[in-house]
Design a protein around this motif. Structure first.
Motif, short mmCIF file in Angstrom:
data_model
loop_
_atom_site.label_atom_id
_atom_site.label_comp_id
_atom_site.label_asym_id
_atom_site.label_seq_id
_atom_site.Cartn_x
_atom_site.Cartn_y
_atom_site.Cartn_z
N GLN A 91 -27.79 -5.91 -15.34
CA GLN A 91 -26.71 -6.71 -14.77
C GLN A 91 -25.70 -5.88 -13.99
OE1 GLN A 91 -25.30 -9.62 -17.46
NE2 GLN A 91 -23.83 -10.49 -16.04
N LYS A 92 -25.32 -4.72 -14.52
CA LYS A 92 -24.35 -3.89 -13.83
C LYS A 92 -24.93 -3.32 -12.54
CE LYS A 92 -21.80 -2.62 -17.98
NZ LYS A 92 -21.35 -1.51 -18.88
N VAL A 93 -26.22 -3.00 -12.56
CA VAL A 93 -26.87 -2.52 -11.34
C VAL A 93 -26.95 -3.64 -10.31
CG1 VAL A 93 -29.03 -1.63 -10.40
CG2 VAL A 93 -28.18 -0.77 -12.58
N LEU A 94 -27.22 -4.85 -10.78
CA LEU A 94 -27.33 -5.98 -9.86
C LEU A 94 -26.00 -6.34 -9.23
CD1 LEU A 94 -29.82 -8.31 -11.78
CD2 LEU A 94 -30.27 -6.80 -9.84
N VAL A 95 -24.89 -6.06 -9.93
CA VAL A 95 -23.58 -6.27 -9.32
C VAL A 95 -23.45 -5.42 -8.05
CG1 VAL A 95 -21.10 -5.92 -9.61
CG2 VAL A 95 -22.42 -6.92 -11.45
N ILE A 96 -23.84 -4.16 -8.16
CA ILE A 96 -23.79 -3.26 -7.00
C ILE A 96 -24.74 -3.75 -5.91
CG2 ILE A 96 -24.16 -0.89 -6.23
CD1 ILE A 96 -23.52 0.01 -9.07
N ALA A 97 -25.95 -4.13 -6.30
CA ALA A 97 -26.95 -4.57 -5.33
C ALA A 97 -26.48 -5.82 -4.59
CB ALA A 97 -28.28 -4.83 -6.03
N VAL A 98 -25.96 -6.79 -5.33
CA VAL A 98 -25.52 -8.04 -4.70
C VAL A 98 -24.34 -7.79 -3.76
CG1 VAL A 98 -24.46 -10.28 -5.16
CG2 VAL A 98 -26.41 -9.54 -6.50
N LEU A 99 -23.38 -6.98 -4.19
CA LEU A 99 -22.22 -6.70 -3.35
C LEU A 99 -22.64 -5.99 -2.07
CD1 LEU A 99 -19.48 -5.62 -5.92
CD2 LEU A 99 -19.57 -7.72 -4.59
N LEU A 100 -23.48 -4.96 -2.19
CA LEU A 100 -23.92 -4.22 -1.01
C LEU A 100 -24.70 -5.11 -0.07
CD1 LEU A 100 -25.00 -0.80 -2.55
CD2 LEU A 100 -22.97 -1.26 -1.18
N ARG A 101 -25.62 -5.88 -0.62
CA ARG A 101 -26.44 -6.72 0.24
C ARG A 101 -25.64 -7.85 0.87
NH1 ARG A 101 -28.32 -5.50 2.93
NH2 ARG A 101 -29.71 -7.20 3.43
N PHE A 102 -24.67 -8.40 0.13
CA PHE A 102 -23.86 -9.46 0.73
C PHE A 102 -23.03 -8.92 1.88
CE2 PHE A 102 -19.80 -11.68 1.12
CZ PHE A 102 -20.27 -12.94 1.47
N MET A 103 -22.40 -7.77 1.68
CA MET A 103 -21.58 -7.20 2.75
C MET A 103 -22.42 -6.90 3.98
SD MET A 103 -18.73 -4.74 0.96
CE MET A 103 -19.90 -3.79 -0.01
N GLN A 104 -23.61 -6.36 3.77
CA GLN A 104 -24.46 -6.00 4.91
C GLN A 104 -24.98 -7.24 5.64
OE1 GLN A 104 -27.22 -3.51 2.78
NE2 GLN A 104 -26.25 -1.63 3.47
N THR A 105 -25.39 -8.27 4.89
CA THR A 105 -25.91 -9.47 5.54
C THR A 105 -24.79 -10.27 6.20
OG1 THR A 105 -25.75 -10.66 3.42
CG2 THR A 105 -27.88 -9.71 3.99
N PHE A 106 -23.62 -10.28 5.60
CA PHE A 106 -22.51 -11.05 6.16
C PHE A 106 -21.97 -10.41 7.43
CE2 PHE A 106 -18.18 -12.97 6.07
CZ PHE A 106 -18.58 -14.30 6.04
N MET A 107 -22.17 -9.10 7.58
CA MET A 107 -21.69 -8.40 8.77
C MET A 107 -22.83 -8.00 9.70
SD MET A 107 -18.59 -6.02 7.25
CE MET A 107 -19.68 -5.10 6.15
N ILE A 108 -23.98 -8.64 9.57
CA ILE A 108 -25.15 -8.27 10.37
C ILE A 108 -24.85 -8.46 11.85
CG2 ILE A 108 -26.17 -10.56 10.23
CD1 ILE A 108 -28.91 -9.18 10.07
#
Length: 295
Positions: free
Chosen positions: A211-228
């Motif tokens: 779960q803690k690793v997925l927090v990092i993964a979701v945050l990184l991926r959301f920021m990257q996709t939202f600013m694509i």
């Protein structure tokens, strides 16, 4: 005895912090300046207050309608990418070997797409997805499915999602794999003693530990996709029509194409605030779930 605290190490970090603040604050101050003023040309500015912000946040205006349309496209793309990449990344990480000679080659092969720059990825897929000479486009058309990412909005949208999944699912895989490797063997031994099924092991041991690793993964991926920006700009140019015109592409069109710096500056600040707010919401929800599970 308590270990003494030495804060002198911060002196080594201060030059980096000063450089980051300098490189970040100056562009931000310039954007804020443009968002609050208007220009009559010849570098003559006058106070405009919050007029640009009211225009952007008003759906009845042309700029407001463009902003909300692009925002919906951004959110749809981000959630579609997350819904695919996170489960897929976890599933592939579970299939990777945990030990032996195959670990290194597998991790290297998985990480290769992330090493390719954004503009190169866009160029590769621009050719790869062509319906006449591209392997992907020709193969889809060969199956009897009409595909043209430059004319069909649905095909363009699906193509951008596939590009992002191919390029960044390896990040989720590597983070998930690192989290799985950190789980002590004692948990798996206890599960074998209890004759737990593979699904029970995943739900009760692996997923909570990830779960803690997925927090990092979701945050990184959301920021990257939202600013694509680069991939849709290179592959589709924001088209066909406005099907893949995300906020980042629309900002460039408004600022550089129309030279409407006031609206572009206001839109960029609102865009930045939305990104920070959504990341905070993601982080808060996932950390609260983690705390409830630990309690």
């Amino acid at each position: 005895m308590e270990k003494p605290i030495n804060n002198r190490a911060w002196l080594l970090v201060l030059p980096v912090l000063a450089f980051v603040l300098f490189s970040a604050l100056l562009p931000m101050m310039t954007v804020v300046n443009y968002s609050l003023q208007d220009s009559m040309g010849a570098n003559n500015f006058f106070w405009n207050g919050d007029a640009w912000f009211r225009d952007v946040l008003n759906p009845s205006t042309d700029i407001g309608a463009r902003f909300f349309d692009a925002l919906i496209r951004n959110l749809s793309f981000s959630f579609a990418a997350l819904l695919i990449e996170v489960p897929l990344g976890i599933a592939i990480a579970l299939c990777l070997p945990r030990s032996g000679w195959a670990v290194g080659p597998c991790l290297v092969l998985i990480a290769l797409p992330m090493l390719i720059p954004w503009n190169v990825v866009g160029t590769i897929w621009q050719i790869f997805a062509r319906a006449d000479i591209g392997l992907f486009g020709a193969a889809i058309n060969g199956l009897g499915i009409p595909y043209n990412d430059t004319q069909d909005p649905v095909a363009a949208w699906i193509t951008i999602v596939i590009i992002d999944v191919w390029h960044w699912t390896p990040l989720v895989i590597l983070l998930s794999y690192a989290g799985l490797r950190a789980i002590p063997d004692a948990f798996y031994q206890a599960a074998r003693i209890d004759a737990a099924s593979r699904w029970a092991v995943f739900v009760n041991i692996e997923l909570p530990k990830l779960q803690k690793v997925l927090v990092i993964a979701v945050l990184l991926r959301f920021m990257q996709t939202f600013m694509i920006y680069t991939e849709p700009f290179v592959v589709t140019g924001g088209g066909p029509g406005s099907a893949t015109t995300f906020l980042s592409i629309d900002l460039v069109k408004i600022a550089l194409g129309q030279v409407d710096l006031g609206n572009a500056a206001a839109m960029s600040l609102i865009y930045n605030l939305i990104t920070i707010t959504l990341c905070w919401i993601f982080y808060t929800i996932m950390t609260q779930l983690d705390r409830r599970r630990d309690a």
